[in-house]
Design an enzyme around this catalytic site. Structure first.
Site, PDB file in Angstrom:
ATOM      1  N   TYR A 149     -16.555  -8.959   1.979  1.00  8.07           N
ATOM      2  CA  TYR A 149     -14.999  -8.571   2.103  1.00  8.07           C
ATOM      3  C   TYR A 149     -14.656  -8.734   3.552  1.00  8.07           C
ATOM      4  O   TYR A 149     -13.469  -9.211   4.097  1.00  8.07           O
ATOM      5  CB  TYR A 149     -14.719  -7.125   1.462  1.00  8.07           C
ATOM      6  CG  TYR A 149     -13.311  -6.574   1.864  1.00  8.07           C
ATOM      7  CD1 TYR A 149     -12.304  -7.243   1.439  1.00  8.07           C
ATOM      8  CD2 TYR A 149     -13.105  -5.506   3.049  1.00  8.07           C
ATOM      9  CE1 TYR A 149     -10.965  -6.835   1.597  1.00  8.07           C
ATOM     10  CE2 TYR A 149     -11.886  -5.191   3.001  1.00  8.07           C
ATOM     11  CZ  TYR A 149     -10.788  -5.614   2.478  1.00  8.07           C
ATOM     12  OH  TYR A 149      -9.610  -5.212   2.714  1.00  8.07           O
ATOM     13  N   TYR A 183       1.658  -1.307  -0.327  1.00  3.65           N
ATOM     14  CA  TYR A 183       0.840  -0.236  -0.333  1.00  3.65           C
ATOM     15  C   TYR A 183       1.988   0.888  -0.896  1.00  3.65           C
ATOM     16  O   TYR A 183       2.805   0.796  -1.633  1.00  3.65           O
ATOM     17  CB  TYR A 183       0.387   0.156   1.194  1.00  3.65           C
ATOM     18  CG  TYR A 183      -0.502  -0.782   1.398  1.00  3.65           C
ATOM     19  CD1 TYR A 183      -1.486  -1.202   0.576  1.00  3.65           C
ATOM     20  CD2 TYR A 183      -0.625  -1.286   2.668  1.00  3.65           C
ATOM     21  CE1 TYR A 183      -2.510  -2.283   0.912  1.00  3.65           C
ATOM     22  CE2 TYR A 183      -1.425  -2.543   2.832  1.00  3.65           C
ATOM     23  CZ  TYR A 183      -2.383  -2.775   1.957  1.00  3.65           C
ATOM     24  OH  TYR A 183      -3.219  -3.717   2.458  1.00  3.65           O
ATOM     25  N   VAL A 207      -3.132  -6.057   8.658  1.00  4.06           N
ATOM     26  CA  VAL A 207      -3.280  -5.159  10.062  1.00  4.06           C
ATOM     27  C   VAL A 207      -3.368  -6.281  11.206  1.00  4.06           C
ATOM     28  O   VAL A 207      -3.173  -5.651  12.370  1.00  4.06           O
ATOM     29  CB  VAL A 207      -4.160  -4.145   9.871  1.00  4.06           C
ATOM     30  CG1 VAL A 207      -3.762  -3.133   8.631  1.00  4.06           C
ATOM     31  CG2 VAL A 207      -5.524  -4.739   9.771  1.00  4.06           C
ATOM     32  N   SER A 232      -5.482  -8.018   5.411  1.00  3.43           N
ATOM     33  CA  SER A 232      -5.283  -7.856   3.792  1.00  3.43           C
ATOM     34  C   SER A 232      -4.465  -8.879   3.085  1.00  3.43           C
ATOM     35  O   SER A 232      -4.243  -8.900   2.015  1.00  3.43           O
ATOM     36  CB  SER A 232      -4.583  -6.532   3.869  1.00  3.43           C
ATOM     37  OG  SER A 232      -5.693  -5.380   4.060  1.00  3.43           O
ATOM     38  N   LYS A 234      -5.736 -10.763   0.192  1.00  3.36           N
ATOM     39  CA  LYS A 234      -6.032 -10.022  -1.134  1.00  3.36           C
ATOM     40  C   LYS A 234      -5.429 -10.790  -2.257  1.00  3.36           C
ATOM     41  O   LYS A 234      -6.033 -10.808  -3.251  1.00  3.36           O
ATOM     42  CB  LYS A 234      -5.507  -8.325  -0.981  1.00  3.36           C
ATOM     43  CG  LYS A 234      -6.459  -7.796  -0.034  1.00  3.36           C
ATOM     44  CD  LYS A 234      -5.884  -6.489   0.192  1.00  3.36           C
ATOM     45  CE  LYS A 234      -6.740  -5.446   1.105  1.00  3.36           C
ATOM     46  NZ  LYS A 234      -5.928  -4.181   1.478  1.00  3.36           N
TER      47      LYS A 234
END
Length: 449
Positions: free
Chosen positions: A191, A243, A261, A66, A69
């Site tokens: 992705y 988040y 992660v 992530s 992103k």
């Protein structure tokens, strides 16, 4: 050994403090990530001058996950513009986990580009043409942020593909609302491949520093994205990058950040630095336990919170040269030879952690062949406690390496003589003017001869 090693010392101290933390565990819902070494812990920092510092396992490759992103969001903004991207992906914090169903009730848009739903749509927005396939654009963009060519970990990609049913479900749900621009299967496959791109902690710090430097990679000098795009990405990182823990992170750490992660974590000090950590054990929100602790401590210890102090005006280091280049009375040939061996570093303004790094690096660069060096603080207005300790340590390293040094410090900013002596490890001549300091160094060199 160099003065700027004081920055590396700071990273190594953070690593030593938190390497023993045993909380959390590596992600296991992607089987390949569960194989990561839980004891690996790397830290890296890249300044706006392109200076790179690291500690621990900063060269170990791992996948972006992530942390990719923000950079793909930057690519989409660069190619399509804010209004078009915002038609498909919102800018609001979701307050939910990274893999939650975070879709606006009326529009069906994902809440933001940092959660999985929004990231899948953002990746799907990247134009795909025969001349330049979408994934080639993605890989090239991430490589430009890192300052080198990157590649894909095919084993991790396959592992994600086999176990990625929730992300596929999210893509089909988004498609049902009419806000998925391409086929869901294609979007998720792209992705997954994006998330499996390999980097090191030093790469991540460079990528973060590029956002900090208004879209310019400080190592390569390339303008990767515009300053406006970089600012918008940082805004979304600040409010959404961690988040459902983003608010607490911004409160306690105060830096735009993004976790992944695989154990990667980046944070950005706008116009100051990019910093990254790697440690696979994760907390309940999917962020690195050790990385979170280290960056929170670093921010608190060095006063890095975004809201704490504004960017410093102007340049900290205004001159790095040799004494021979300074205006002076005519010198005899032997005097000129001595002056050529004296480096001069002139600083100005208020010195904090970021400014101290620039000064220390300049000290290393000054003084031909490891000769004498003068640090001129005449135009410095203040030195905070963190910067003071760094300057003392850096000067001590110079002296222990056999170099002579002198400081122009008419305000006594480096502390009383006994404090300066203790910090530098020995007596350090202090003068009121640059000319006196240069002459003192030249005479010391003459005495050696």
């Amino acid at each position: 050994m160099s003065a700027a090693d004081a920055v590396t010392d700071s990273l190594e101290n953070l690593r030593a403090r938190f390497i023993g933390v045993r909380d959390g565990k590596p992600a296991d819902y992607i089987p390949q990530l569960a194989l990561a070494d839980p004891d690996a812990f790397g830290l890296a920092l890249v300044s706006m001058d392109g200076h790179r510092y690291s500690a621990g396992e900063a060269d170990i490759p791992f996948t972006l996950q992530s942390v990719s992103k923000p950079f793909i969001y930057a690519l989409a903004l660069s190619l399509l513009g804010l209004d078009e991207v915002s038609r498909w992906v919102g800018p609001e914090p979701s307050g939910e986990a990274f893999n939650a169903i975070s879709l606006e009730p009326d529009t069906g848009r994902p809440a933001n580009a940092m959660v999985n739903a929004g990231a899948i749509v953002t990746t799907a927005l990247i134009p795909d043409t025969p001349d330049e396939p979408a994934f080639d654009r993605i890989l090239s963009c991430l490589g430009r942020f890192a300052g080198r060519e990157l590649d894909v970990d095919e084993e991790v990609f396959s592992s994600e593909s086999v176990t990625g049913d929730r992300n596929r479900a999210l893509a089909y749900l988004i498609r049902s609302t009419g806000t998925m621009p391409v086929d869901p299967v294609l979007a998720v496959d792209r992705y997954f491949r994006q998330c499996a791109i390999r980097v090191t902690t030093i790469d991540l710090a460079t990528m973060a520093a590029t956002l900090a430097y208004g879209g310019v990679n400080p190592v390569t000098g390339e303008q990767v994205v515009s300053a406006e795009v970089a600012a918008r990405v940082l805004a979304v990182m600040a409010t959404c990058g961690m988040y459902d823990g983003s608010g607490d992170w911004l409160l306690r750490v105060g830096l735009p950040a993004k976790s992944g992660v695989s154990g990667g974590l980046i944070a950005v000090g706008p116009a100051r630095f990019g910093v990254a950590t790697y440690s696979p054990p994760l907390d309940a929100t999917g962020g690195s336990v050790r990385g979170h602790a280290a960056l929170e401590t670093m921010s608190r210890r060095y006063g890095l919170h975004l809201m704490l102090n504004p960017a410093l005006p102007g340049s900290t280091v205004t001159l790095v040269t040799t004494a021979d280049d300074l205006p002076s009375a005519p010198l005899a040939e032997h005097e000129r030879a001595l002056h050529e061996q004296v480096g001069v570093v002139v600083a100005q303004g208020s010195i904090d952690f970021t400014a101290a790094e620039r000064v220390l690096y300049a000290l290393d660069e000054s003084g031909p062949n490891g000769g004498s060096v003068v640090l001129d603080l005449h135009d410095v207005t203040a030195v905070d406690s963190v910067a003071l300790a760094m300057l003392h340590t850096g000067l001590a390293r110079l002296l222990s390496d056999g170099r002579r040094a002198a400081v122009v410090d008419p305000r006594g900013l480096l502390g009383p003589p006994d404090v300066l002596r203790e910090g530098a490890g020995q007596d350090l001549p202090r003068y009121a003017t640059r000319e006196d300091a240069v002459e003192g160094c030249a005479q010391a060199l003459a005495g050696e001869d």
